[in-house]
Design an enzyme around this catalytic site. Structure first.
Site, short mmCIF file in Angstrom:
data_model
loop_
_atom_site.label_atom_id
_atom_site.label_comp_id
_atom_site.label_asym_id
_atom_site.label_seq_id
_atom_site.Cartn_x
_atom_site.Cartn_y
_atom_site.Cartn_z
N GLU A 193 0.82 -1.21 0.00
CA GLU A 193 0.00 0.00 0.00
C GLU A 193 0.86 1.27 0.00
OE1 GLU A 193 -2.65 -1.21 -0.52
OE2 GLU A 193 -3.05 -2.95 0.71
N ASP A 354 -2.05 -0.40 -9.89
CA ASP A 354 -2.32 -1.81 -9.65
C ASP A 354 -2.35 -2.53 -10.99
OD1 ASP A 354 -2.52 -1.86 -6.88
OD2 ASP A 354 -4.65 -1.38 -6.88
#
Length: 528
Positions: A193, A354
């Protein structure tokens, strides 16, 4: 045209899935489809793109993280066989669709395209016996693809800087797993993250990592304030470099309001025949215990902000992808020229995403990448694609700064992974991590059985620390599964701990080792 480089584009894809593996159950876990969908819609399409670029003699540079849990799953025979069954079922469904849709020429055309797509995917998947890491390796070895690792189970490390054994066990198993599967040591690491905390620099250096990525404010809030903002890496201590996300290029793709994937010509993700067709037509192909799930066969385009959707036209979508690649490149050239004029050195523009956005969520995303890289090669010479440390080495000046805690989660810090929906998991994780540290010292030189138990306790603990469970609880999707995984790993850890000093339940121990078989080369000293 300019004849020297004014900017480096560091294009980064973060490929990650949590460790989801459940052999031996009569009722299938539909969560195993997370991997199947990612292989079908993202990983194999990226292999296709890289091969197309190679075939057309287009040099390129792209950086990808393959998290240890994902790498383990890609190389796991049980999950490889699961994908084979999944794909065989889709091929059968697509064959059925080519017959069912004969009443509509356009639907019939689309159904045949899907059948061709599934058959080609099967061919690529089987080239290396189902191990997709080997399909990516040629591009690693030729230098086009740079691969990184991450913490072992994608733990959100800023929450654990009071317990050094968590840092060590996550980073060591992340590196070791990467080394075993990819055959080389990673230069960089994708911090889960983009979660950064100050105590990480020394640990990263100890494990040999030279760079990582943070969100924009991780750099711009540094002290002293970085002269070049996010458009140059910064050194944060011990010769470790941080690269910051460029907000402009991120917004062009990520933005839910005006990002490229929302173009009305692109395929509509939320209109899948798994949900659209009558139950009696689709149920034989779902294998989901009575639950409607996506099949990857989608016949509609986004169309507009309306419930009425028009048919998907692949040629329209490809035109959009080409237009968007041209727009993305034009903006990067403009950006690089402006930054070069201001800073008197080439800009380093970091565009991280992502990986699953490309193909899974944005069906045309891989084609966008192919168009973009070709346009960068053929149409200009102002910017170049670079790997992170290539870009860093090209700069005359790199600043040293001190950074504070940050992430790329909503609002930039830790509230996605720590809030009233999931705060109950952290006392468990901290308590069990401290106990593991203690038990590793007490029984690390014990009997072979005790060492075996300790290693499985370590696996359960690492899997418990995955940031995915907290994230799922926050988003409110598949919450029961995330709660189940948290409880299962906790209870197994406690049951195994009792076996260190009591009777050994071989059946429980073997079942845990069989199902949660991550990190086969885990070491007890990782937790000491």
């Amino acid at each position: 045209m300019n004849h020297f480089v004014k900017g480096h584009l560091v294009f980064v894809l973060h490929a990650h899935l949590p460790f989801v593996r459940h052999p031996g159950y009569t009722t299938p876990f539909i969560e195993e489809n997370w991997l199947n969908e990612a292989i079908l819609e993202t990983y194999v399409p990226l292999v296709r793109v890289f091969r197309n670029l190679k075939k057309d003699s287009v040099p390129f540079r792209i950086t990808m993280s393959f998290t240890p849990t994902l790498s383990l799953m890609l190389t796991d025979p049980y999950l490889q066989n699961g994908f084979r069954k999944y794909l065989k079922n889709l091929i059968t469904l697509a064959e059925h669709e080519t017959k069912r849709t004969t009443y509509d020429p356009h639907l019939n055309y689309l159904s045949k395209r899907y059948l061709e797509h599934f058959l080609d995917t099967e061919s690529i998947f089987e080239e290396e016996g189902g191990d997709l890491t080997k399909a990516f390796l040629p591009f690693v070895e030729s230098g086009e693809l740079e691969v990184m690792t991450s913490p072992a189970t994608h733990a959100f490390l800023p929450f654990y800087d009071s317990e050094p054994s968590i840092f060590r066990s996550q980073l060591r198993n992340g590196r070791r797993t990467f080394r075993r599967i990819w055959g080389r040591d990673p230069k960089g690491i994708w911090l889960s993250e983009c979660g950064y905390t100050q105590k990480l620099e020394e640990e990263l250096d100890r494990e040999g990592f030279r760079y990582f990525f943070v969100d924009t404010h991780g750099i711009t809030h540094g002290s002293p304030r970085p002269k070049f903002g996010v458009y140059a890496p910064v050194e944060v201590g011990h010769g470790v470099f941080a690269f910051g996300r460029d907000p402009e290029s991120s917004k062009q793709v990520w933005s839910s309001i005006d990002g490229y994937p929302g173009d009305f010509r692109y395929r509509e993700y939320y209109r899948d025949i798994g949900h659209d067709l009558p139950w009696e037509d689709i149920s034989p192909y779902l294998h989901s215990n009575g639950v409607r799930i996506n099949t990857s066969i989608k016949y509609f385009r986004i169309t507009g902000k309306t419930q009425d959707k028009g048919y998907y036209h692949p040629d329209w979508a490809m035109e959009a992808a080409g237009n968007h690649a041209e727009d993305f490149l034009r903006n990067r050239i403009r950006q690089a020229e402006g930054l070069y004029a201001a800073n008197k050195q080439p800009a380093v523009i970091v565009s991280p995403y992502d990986a699953e956005l490309y193909g899974h969520w944005w069906y045309e995303g891989p084609q966008f990448i192919e168009f973009l890289f070709k346009k960068i090669h053929f149409n200009q010479n102002t910017i170049k694609l670079s790997h992170p440390m290539e870009a860093a080495r090209s700069l005359p000046r790199v600043q040293s700064v001190e950074m504070k805690m940050s992430s790329w989660g909503e609002n930039g810090y830790g509230e996605v992974w720590l809030n009233p929906t999931n705060d109950w998991i952290y006392p468990l994780i901290h308590s069990l991590s401290i106990r593991m540290h203690k038990r590793a010292h007490e029984f690390g030189s014990g009997t072979d059985v005790q060492k075996r138990i300790l290693k499985q306790m370590g696996r359960e603990l690492l899997l418990l620390q995955s940031s995915d469970w907290a994230f799922i609880m926050k988003t409110g999707t598949m919450v029961d599964y995330a709660v189940r995984r948290t409880n299962v790993h906790t209870n197994l850890f406690l049951a195994l701990e009792e076996m260190l000093v009591g009777a050994v339940d071989e059946e429980v121990l073997l079942a845990a080792e069989t199902e949660n078989n991550a990190f086969p080369d885990i070491r007890i000293e990782d937790f000491q």
